[in-house]
Scaffold this active site. Sequence first.
Site, mmCIF file in Angstrom:
data_model
loop_
_atom_site.group_PDB
_atom_site.id
_atom_site.type_symbol
_atom_site.label_atom_id
_atom_site.label_comp_id
_atom_site.label_asym_id
_atom_site.label_seq_id
_atom_site.Cartn_x
_atom_site.Cartn_y
_atom_site.Cartn_z
ATOM 1 N N ASP A 67 0.810 -1.215 0.000
ATOM 2 C CA ASP A 67 0.000 0.000 0.000
ATOM 3 C C ASP A 67 0.845 1.267 0.000
ATOM 4 O OD1 ASP A 67 0.873 -0.570 2.589
ATOM 5 O OD2 ASP A 67 -1.134 -0.967 3.352
ATOM 6 N N ASN A 136 -7.802 -2.852 14.289
ATOM 7 C CA ASN A 136 -9.209 -3.078 13.915
ATOM 8 C C ASN A 136 -9.363 -4.288 12.987
ATOM 9 O OD1 ASN A 136 -8.170 -2.153 11.516
ATOM 10 N ND2 ASN A 136 -9.548 -0.419 11.284
ATOM 11 N N HIS A 138 -7.636 -4.771 10.159
ATOM 12 C CA HIS A 138 -7.340 -4.562 8.730
ATOM 13 C C HIS A 138 -6.073 -5.302 8.323
ATOM 14 C CE1 HIS A 138 -4.923 -0.522 9.425
ATOM 15 N NE2 HIS A 138 -4.111 -1.549 9.414
ATOM 16 N N GLU A 143 -10.006 -2.088 5.232
ATOM 17 C CA GLU A 143 -10.600 -1.750 6.520
ATOM 18 C C GLU A 143 -11.900 -2.534 6.722
ATOM 19 O OE1 GLU A 143 -8.801 -0.095 8.456
ATOM 20 O OE2 GLU A 143 -8.300 1.929 7.794
HETATM 21 C C1 F6R Z 1 1.304 -1.448 6.217
HETATM 22 C C2 F6R Z 1 -0.012 -2.050 6.285
HETATM 23 C C3 F6R Z 1 -0.823 -2.046 7.540
HETATM 24 C C4 F6R Z 1 -0.016 -2.422 8.785
HETATM 25 C C5 F6R Z 1 -0.904 -2.423 10.024
HETATM 26 C C6 F6R Z 1 -0.134 -2.683 11.288
HETATM 27 O O1 F6R Z 1 1.847 -1.569 4.912
HETATM 28 O O2 F6R Z 1 -0.470 -2.541 5.308
HETATM 29 O O3 F6R Z 1 -1.895 -2.928 7.399
HETATM 30 O O4 F6R Z 1 0.555 -3.684 8.612
HETATM 31 O O5 F6R Z 1 -1.563 -1.183 10.149
HETATM 32 O O6 F6R Z 1 0.733 -1.620 11.528
HETATM 33 P P1 F6R Z 1 1.835 -1.692 12.685
HETATM 34 O O7 F6R Z 1 2.808 -2.718 12.256
HETATM 35 O O8 F6R Z 1 2.468 -0.309 12.667
HETATM 36 O O9 F6R Z 1 1.124 -2.024 13.936
#
Ligand code: F6R
Length: 240
Positions: A67, A136, A138, A143
């Site tokens: 992403d 959450n 995702h 989401e």
């Molecule tokens: C990042 C991504 C997100 C993160 C997720 C967890 O490329 O796709 O889904 O993997 O938000 O983020 P952290 O690792 O910062 O808790």
Amino acid sequence: MKFIVCETYEEMSKIGADMFTEVIKNDPKCIIGLATGSTPVGMYSELIKRNQAGEISFKDVTSYNLDEYYHLSGDHPQSYRYFMNQNLFDHIDIDKAHTFVPDGFAEDPNAYGKEYDAQIQAAGGIDIQVLGLGVNGHIAFNEPAEELCASTHLTDLTESTIKANSRFFESEDEVPKKALTMGLGSIMHSKKIIVLANGVAKHEVIKKLLGDEITTSCPATLLKCHRDVTVICDKAAYNG
Ligand code: F6R
């Protein structure tokens, strides 16, 4: 879905790096799928160490990221391209021309997303994909919602994600409200998936992964339909 429960973040990172190392050693021209966020940083450091020690080479590896924030350019310190350069690409022997992060400035993001997916499939598909978990539920920026998208697409970030990601920005107002993200179909096409999770904040999602239910209100639960997923988490994420 297989679970590996680790004592520490370091152990989780090493096991993740072992799984990447095995795939890269088996096929030096493999395609790897990468994530940003705090969780995989330790695994990336471990891969940097192994590359610099001559244990593995990324010379012929191609990477695709999950992403990118909408309308953040690659030289913006909070862009995911910048993150990847800082945390991995600048320290290993990968050819940067073979590293792909969705283009946050794509004019027609949804058409662009379909091309991004087609390019991955034409290259042979992702051999190993690393995922982090949103609090959450995702994965990438898919989401919780009534319906999810299959392809790479433009999406709105939820309040919870904007809040969680504001720790990297000066203020919550500066967090982009939209992102380009691989869809569930794009992710599920990966041959092997590893999910990394550490800390008690991820416990609720891990609990849902341990249960039998699949729901779009916790997108990570869809991973139960994939045949080769390993969740590598620490005790805090596992036990709460
Ligand atoms: C990042 C991504 C997100 C993160 C997720 C967890 O490329 O796709 O889904 O993997 O938000 O983020 P952290 O690792 O910062 O808790």
